[in-house]
Design an enzyme around this catalytic site. Structure first.
Site, mmCIF file in Angstrom:
data_model
loop_
_atom_site.group_PDB
_atom_site.id
_atom_site.type_symbol
_atom_site.label_atom_id
_atom_site.label_comp_id
_atom_site.label_asym_id
_atom_site.label_seq_id
_atom_site.Cartn_x
_atom_site.Cartn_y
_atom_site.Cartn_z
ATOM 1 N N SER A 1 0.850 -1.192 0.000
ATOM 2 C CA SER A 1 0.000 0.000 0.000
ATOM 3 C C SER A 1 0.884 1.240 0.000
ATOM 4 O O SER A 1 1.659 1.465 0.937
ATOM 5 C CB SER A 1 -0.894 0.017 1.235
ATOM 6 O OG SER A 1 -1.374 1.327 1.439
ATOM 7 N N MET B 1 -12.299 4.448 -0.312
ATOM 8 C CA MET B 1 -12.881 4.669 1.028
ATOM 9 C C MET B 1 -13.577 6.014 0.963
ATOM 10 O O MET B 1 -13.055 7.032 1.416
ATOM 11 C CB MET B 1 -11.767 4.662 2.085
ATOM 12 C CG MET B 1 -11.283 3.266 2.425
ATOM 13 S SD MET B 1 -9.668 3.284 3.222
ATOM 14 C CE MET B 1 -8.614 3.264 1.774
ATOM 15 N N MET C 1 -11.093 -5.778 5.657
ATOM 16 C CA MET C 1 -10.326 -4.807 6.446
ATOM 17 C C MET C 1 -9.995 -5.434 7.801
ATOM 18 O O MET C 1 -10.893 -5.793 8.558
ATOM 19 C CB MET C 1 -11.136 -3.528 6.677
ATOM 20 C CG MET C 1 -11.287 -2.635 5.473
ATOM 21 S SD MET C 1 -9.760 -2.268 4.597
ATOM 22 C CE MET C 1 -8.804 -1.409 5.849
ATOM 23 N N GLY D 1 -8.577 4.061 7.114
ATOM 24 C CA GLY D 1 -8.239 5.480 7.273
ATOM 25 C C GLY D 1 -6.752 5.736 7.463
ATOM 26 O O GLY D 1 -6.249 6.768 7.051
ATOM 27 N N PHE D 2 -6.048 4.791 8.081
ATOM 28 C CA PHE D 2 -4.644 5.046 8.414
ATOM 29 C C PHE D 2 -3.804 3.779 8.285
ATOM 30 O O PHE D 2 -4.302 2.673 8.519
ATOM 31 C CB PHE D 2 -4.547 5.573 9.853
ATOM 32 C CG PHE D 2 -5.357 6.817 10.069
ATOM 33 C CD1 PHE D 2 -4.855 8.062 9.713
ATOM 34 C CD2 PHE D 2 -6.661 6.735 10.557
ATOM 35 C CE1 PHE D 2 -5.632 9.215 9.866
ATOM 36 C CE2 PHE D 2 -7.447 7.874 10.709
ATOM 37 C CZ PHE D 2 -6.924 9.124 10.367
ATOM 38 N N GLY D 3 -2.540 4.000 7.954
ATOM 39 C CA GLY D 3 -1.592 2.891 7.950
ATOM 40 C C GLY D 3 -1.018 2.700 9.344
ATOM 41 O O GLY D 3 -1.259 3.509 10.249
ATOM 42 N N GLY D 4 -0.282 1.618 9.514
ATOM 43 C CA GLY D 4 0.466 1.410 10.743
ATOM 44 C C GLY D 4 -0.337 1.002 11.967
ATOM 45 O O GLY D 4 0.148 1.112 13.084
ATOM 46 N N ASP E 1 -6.344 -6.493 4.427
ATOM 47 C CA ASP E 1 -5.719 -5.160 4.414
ATOM 48 C C ASP E 1 -5.689 -4.592 5.831
ATOM 49 O O ASP E 1 -6.740 -4.290 6.409
ATOM 50 C CB ASP E 1 -6.552 -4.260 3.486
ATOM 51 C CG ASP E 1 -5.959 -2.872 3.305
ATOM 52 O OD1 ASP E 1 -4.879 -2.593 3.849
ATOM 53 O OD2 ASP E 1 -6.614 -2.060 2.600
ATOM 54 N N GLY E 2 -4.484 -4.439 6.365
ATOM 55 C CA GLY E 2 -4.318 -3.758 7.649
ATOM 56 C C GLY E 2 -3.540 -4.564 8.663
ATOM 57 O O GLY E 2 -3.948 -5.666 9.032
ATOM 58 N N GLY E 3 -2.395 -4.030 9.070
ATOM 59 C CA GLY E 3 -1.622 -4.657 10.143
ATOM 60 C C GLY E 3 -0.932 -5.953 9.754
ATOM 61 O O GLY E 3 -0.582 -6.756 10.621
ATOM 62 N N GLY F 1 1.378 -1.997 4.062
ATOM 63 C CA GLY F 1 1.874 -0.641 3.895
ATOM 64 C C GLY F 1 3.113 -0.417 4.727
ATOM 65 O O GLY F 1 4.251 -0.443 4.230
HETATM 66 C C1 DX5 Z 1 -6.045 1.642 5.613
HETATM 67 C C2 DX5 Z 1 -5.626 1.237 4.241
HETATM 68 C C3 DX5 Z 1 -4.506 0.279 4.158
HETATM 69 C C4 DX5 Z 1 -3.254 0.719 4.826
HETATM 70 C C5 DX5 Z 1 -2.598 -0.507 5.353
HETATM 71 O O1 DX5 Z 1 -7.247 2.325 5.539
HETATM 72 O O2 DX5 Z 1 -6.714 0.631 3.554
HETATM 73 O O3 DX5 Z 1 -4.270 -0.125 2.820
HETATM 74 O O4 DX5 Z 1 -2.366 1.395 3.990
HETATM 75 O O5 DX5 Z 1 -1.491 -0.124 6.055
HETATM 76 P P1 DX5 Z 1 -0.705 -1.091 7.054
HETATM 77 O O6 DX5 Z 1 -0.249 -2.284 6.269
HETATM 78 O O7 DX5 Z 1 0.393 -0.221 7.540
HETATM 79 O O8 DX5 Z 1 -1.681 -1.480 8.157
HETATM 80 ZN ZN ZN Z 2 -6.320 -0.266 1.559
#
Ligand code: DX5
Ligand code: ZN
Length: 213
Positions: free
Chosen positions: A6, A66, A135, A140-143, A173-175, A195
């Site tokens: 991502s 989103m 999800m 909304g956010f990475g990390g 997708d996520g974490g 990401g």
């Molecule tokens: C969050 C995004 C993800 C995000 C994942 O809303 O949809 O694609 O970039 O990031 P990580 O892998 O850091 O959780």
């Molecule tokens: Zn995503």
């Protein structure tokens, strides 16, 4: 396992270089997060920047919307010809119609489920789509950290897909990181988005390879 880094966690000041780097490092798809500041409390990039990403990418785009007005955003992003274009089921009154519209553009439609949304919600449109994006964090956010109940949801979705004989890929997708990727693979995932794990690493090729279980 297919790997889709991502670009939300990329260095946006060097976006072109970052996109080339993950493609050269062997990723399968380039995951692009489009946020409108309404459906999620964050904003990212529009079609002008995403078309620059498409130019830099030697791998297909995987666009994750989103947003509140899916129909409007499908019209904006479909001309960029991503491989997958996915929208959130929580924000769509007429998913069946929107799926057909995405397909008419020659793009593979995907549906995204937020952490609270049961897989049964999409049981009767499973045969119409090519991808379900689970999800495993709040969008909304990475990390952020992986939400453990996502595993049961993936297993249930896998069962539903296999029972119906549907040709649908499961993406999570996520974490996601090198430690939990095996668990999601065992639960039935085909594509992982990552990401922070990829972009915080000093060796993108190594990080991507470590997700290919
Ligand atoms: C969050 C995004 C993800 C995000 C994942 O809303 O949809 O694609 O970039 O990031 P990580 O892998 O850091 O959780
Ligand atoms: Zn995503």
């Amino acid at each position: 396992m297919y790997v889709a880094p991502s670009i939300l966690s990329a260095d946006f000041g060097r976006l072109d270089e970052e996109v080339r780097a993950i493609c050269d490092a062997g990723c399968d798809l380039v995951h692009v997060d489009v946020m409108d500041g309404h459906f999620v409390p964050n904003m990212t990039i529009g079609p002008v920047v995403v078309s620059a990403v498409a130019k830099a990418a030697s791998k297909p785009l995987d666009i994750h919307l989103m947003v509140q007005n899916n129909n409007f955003f499908v019209d904006l992003f479909a001309p960029l010809k991503p491989k997958f274009l996915s929208f959130h089921i929580e924000e769509e009154k007429h998913p069946h119609r929107l799926i057909q519209k995405i397909r008419d553009f020659g793009i593979s439609p995907g549906i995204v489920l937020n952490p609270h949304t049961p897989p049964e919600t999409i049981e009767f449109i499973l045969n119409e789509i090519d991808l379900v994006l689970i999800m495993s964090v709040n969008p909304g956010f990475g990390g952020q950290s992986f939400i453990p109940s996502s595993l049961e949801k993936i297993r249930r979705l896998r069962e539903m897909i296999d029972k119906k004989g549907a040709k649908v890929l499961i993406e999570v997708d996520g974490g996601i990181n090198g430690l939990n990727v095996r668990e999601v693979e065992e639960a039935g995932v085909d594509i992982v988005v990552a990401g922070n794990y990829v972009f915080s690493s000093h060796d993108y090729a190594h990080a991507i390879a470590s997700l290919r279980v």
